[in-house]
Scaffold this active site. Structure first.
Site, short mmCIF file in Angstrom:
data_model
loop_
_atom_site.label_atom_id
_atom_site.label_comp_id
_atom_site.label_asym_id
_atom_site.label_seq_id
_atom_site.Cartn_x
_atom_site.Cartn_y
_atom_site.Cartn_z
N CYS A 69 0.93 -1.26 0.07
CA CYS A 69 0.13 -0.07 0.02
C CYS A 69 0.86 1.34 0.03
CB CYS A 69 -0.94 -0.12 1.20
SG CYS A 69 -1.83 1.44 1.67
N CYS A 72 0.15 3.87 2.88
CA CYS A 72 0.69 3.07 4.08
C CYS A 72 2.06 3.39 4.46
CB CYS A 72 0.46 1.71 4.16
SG CYS A 72 -1.43 1.34 4.01
#
Length: 144
Positions: A69, A72
């Site tokens: 991600c 993230c």
């Protein structure tokens, strides 16, 4: 005893009693000798999140993330900066949603990154999306 915190060691899971007003930054685990706070979030398994929620008295901030991600990965250093400021008043944890899918499902995680604020064994707040350290700390102050 009301004048202490119960702090769960992220290394061995032992519950440590830290007297109120003591220097918790320097506290070490009575079982394994590791520091109770390191100024950075601990990357933990689902069982440790449960243990922190049920045995510790500190509010727990969990960053649910995954290695693939992009947002993230962008937020990771910001979450670490927030931990440097927020510890030892809170416990900062990272939970990899790919490795711990059952817990991510239990919390109803639909998108990542998602941050959860847990207190007394319950979720008290959540927010999704990448944030700066100042935004994270502001969100925590608002929901504390």
């Amino acid at each position: 005893m009301a004048n202490e915190e119960r702090v769960v060691c992220v290394h061995c899971g032992a519950v440590n009693r830290v007297p109120a007003g003591s220097n918790a930054d320097a506290a070490k685990c009575g079982r394994c000798g590791e520091p109770l706070f390191e100024g950075k979030p601990a990357d933990v398994a689902a069982a440790m999140v449960d243990r922190q929620m049920t045995k510790g008295t500190l509010p727990v901030v969990v960053d649910v993330w995954a290695p693939w991600c992009g947002p993230c990965r962008m937020m990771a250093p910001e979450f670490e900066k927030a931990a440097q400021v927020g510890e030892p008043g809170m416990r900062f944890l990272k939970l990899n949603s790919d490795e711990h899918q059952e817990m991510a499902a239990r919390f109803g995680i639909r998108g990542i990154p998602t941050m959860l604020l847990l207190r007394d064994g319950k979720e008290v707040a959540r927010v999704s999306g990448a944030m700066t350290s100042n935004q994270i700390l502001g969100w925590l102050a608002q929901n504390r």
